[in-house]
Design an enzyme around this catalytic site. Sequence first.
Site, PDB file in Angstrom:
ATOM      1  N   TYR A  51      44.384  47.664  43.377  1.00 39.09           N
ATOM      2  CA  TYR A  51      44.103  48.694  44.385  1.00 39.09           C
ATOM      3  C   TYR A  51      45.209  48.646  45.431  1.00 39.09           C
ATOM      4  O   TYR A  51      45.900  47.627  45.566  1.00 39.09           O
ATOM      5  CB  TYR A  51      42.731  48.481  45.048  1.00 39.09           C
ATOM      6  CG  TYR A  51      42.625  47.227  45.903  1.00 39.09           C
ATOM      7  CD1 TYR A  51      42.868  47.251  47.274  1.00 39.09           C
ATOM      8  CD2 TYR A  51      42.294  46.000  45.327  1.00 39.09           C
ATOM      9  CE1 TYR A  51      42.777  46.101  48.048  1.00 39.09           C
ATOM     10  CE2 TYR A  51      42.196  44.848  46.090  1.00 39.09           C
ATOM     11  CZ  TYR A  51      42.440  44.908  47.458  1.00 39.09           C
ATOM     12  OH  TYR A  51      42.354  43.770  48.223  1.00 39.09           O
ATOM     13  N   ARG A 126      42.293  30.380  46.106  1.00 42.14           N
ATOM     14  CA  ARG A 126      41.168  31.202  45.646  1.00 42.14           C
ATOM     15  C   ARG A 126      41.319  31.462  44.154  1.00 42.14           C
ATOM     16  O   ARG A 126      42.394  31.848  43.693  1.00 42.14           O
ATOM     17  CB  ARG A 126      41.178  32.519  46.400  1.00 42.14           C
ATOM     18  CG  ARG A 126      39.890  33.325  46.278  1.00 42.14           C
ATOM     19  CD  ARG A 126      40.035  34.599  47.067  1.00 42.14           C
ATOM     20  NE  ARG A 126      38.780  35.267  47.318  1.00 42.14           N
ATOM     21  CZ  ARG A 126      38.693  36.583  47.535  1.00 42.14           C
ATOM     22  NH1 ARG A 126      39.771  37.326  47.550  1.00 42.14           N
ATOM     23  NH2 ARG A 126      37.529  37.143  47.770  1.00 42.14           N
ATOM     24  N   ASP A 258      35.049  39.654  56.573  1.00 45.17           N
ATOM     25  CA  ASP A 258      35.678  40.326  55.426  1.00 45.17           C
ATOM     26  C   ASP A 258      36.563  41.496  55.854  1.00 45.17           C
ATOM     27  O   ASP A 258      36.919  42.356  55.043  1.00 45.17           O
ATOM     28  CB  ASP A 258      34.658  40.794  54.374  1.00 45.17           C
ATOM     29  CG  ASP A 258      35.335  41.169  53.058  1.00 45.17           C
ATOM     30  OD1 ASP A 258      36.355  40.540  52.719  1.00 45.17           O
ATOM     31  OD2 ASP A 258      34.872  42.102  52.385  1.00 45.17           O
TER      32      ASP A 258
HETATM   33  C1  0GY Z   1      36.671  40.450  49.491  1.00 42.59           C
HETATM   34  C2  0GY Z   1      36.277  41.358  48.469  1.00 42.59           C
HETATM   35  C3  0GY Z   1      37.039  42.120  47.676  1.00 42.59           C
HETATM   36  C4  0GY Z   1      38.452  42.079  47.531  1.00 42.59           C
HETATM   37  C5  0GY Z   1      39.234  41.002  47.613  1.00 42.59           C
HETATM   38  O1  0GY Z   1      41.200  39.828  47.424  1.00 42.59           O
HETATM   39  C6  0GY Z   1      40.664  40.921  47.311  1.00 42.59           C
HETATM   40  O2  0GY Z   1      41.257  41.942  46.954  1.00 42.59           O
HETATM   41  O3  0GY Z   1      38.724  39.866  47.972  1.00 42.59           O
HETATM   42  C7  0GY Z   1      36.291  43.082  46.841  1.00 42.59           C
HETATM   43  O4  0GY Z   1      36.839  44.141  46.504  1.00 42.59           O
HETATM   44  O5  0GY Z   1      35.106  42.800  46.520  1.00 42.59           O
HETATM   45  O6  0GY Z   1      36.145  39.369  49.572  1.00 42.59           O
HETATM   46  O7  0GY Z   1      37.523  40.757  50.307  1.00 42.59           O
END
Ligand code: 0GY
Length: 305
Positions: A51, A126, A258
């Site tokens: 994305y 992560r 978040d």
């Molecule tokens: C979050 C959740 C999302 C995305 C990411 O690293 C990321 O792109 O974590 C999600 O889309 O669920 O924890 O930020």
Amino acid sequence: MHLLSPKSPGWLDWCPDPSVPAFRLPAGTVDTHCHVFGPQARFPFAPERKYTPCDGGKEQLFALRDHLGIARNVVVQATCHGADNSAMVDAVRAAGDRARGVATVRPDVEEAELRALHSAGVRGVRFNFVRRLVDTAPEDDLRTIAAKIAPLGWHVVLYFESADLPELAPFFASLPTPLVVDHMGRPDVTRPVDGPEFSRFLRFVDANDVWVKVTCPERLSVTGPAALDGQRDAYTDVVPFGRRVVEEFGDRVLWGTDWPHPNLTDHMPDDGLLVDHVPHIAPTEEQQRLLLVDNPMRLYWPDEA
Ligand code: 0GY
């Protein structure tokens, strides 16, 4: 509130006027789950990303931190930046001792790079298993990474869908580091909090001394931001799940915003309202102090805890 049509051009614009929370965060509160996106002109997004967000840089993050009364941040590497940790590291360094980082690294990462990340403030990596976000690395690669970071005292942050936990749990249990789970393992909040799925998650947490982020009610909720009606108790369907985790694992729960809320297409959350979710899941002052201050300090600033 900022309601945006799905995937409209501004869907990830930083909310310019988050409300003032009614709940006052205790001094020393840590936001353990936030990200920075770009700015793209300085920190381009990764070619393999799934994305492309708008910019959400450190200045905006720090402004939100100050607006909400947050003391410190843990900036988690977002998948749109792949394994190029520069934007995250730049934000963590700029915050001085007020931020830590969680990185994404490849299995061939050199010890010198890990040491450099450590001195910048990184304390974990992560591992992401959410298929809409990443092509998950093979388990052998993840084991290699875990073995390399364990001597630094780092932890592994796990992001997965609840349906995948049975298959992944043995691998998680075999990792040599402390484990932190994002967003309560993403429960389906239309199912009972006492039902088999969430009970399985709680047993996994208990058996492996896992830390749990009781984050992202806005991502898990089906009832949504009811505060549109002027109430400040939005995302009520997520409350029993957060409250259960706080009650059972009070000394291993973590909270976060978040921000900048990647991939939310139905609404852009009001971060002030997310703060007001806290006393619903952690009603007592002691629970709030553990969740917001003591636990994250023990994990990310153990020398000061
Ligand atoms: C979050 C959740 C999302 C995305 C990411 O690293 C990321 O792109 O974590 C999600 O889309 O669920 O924890 O930020």
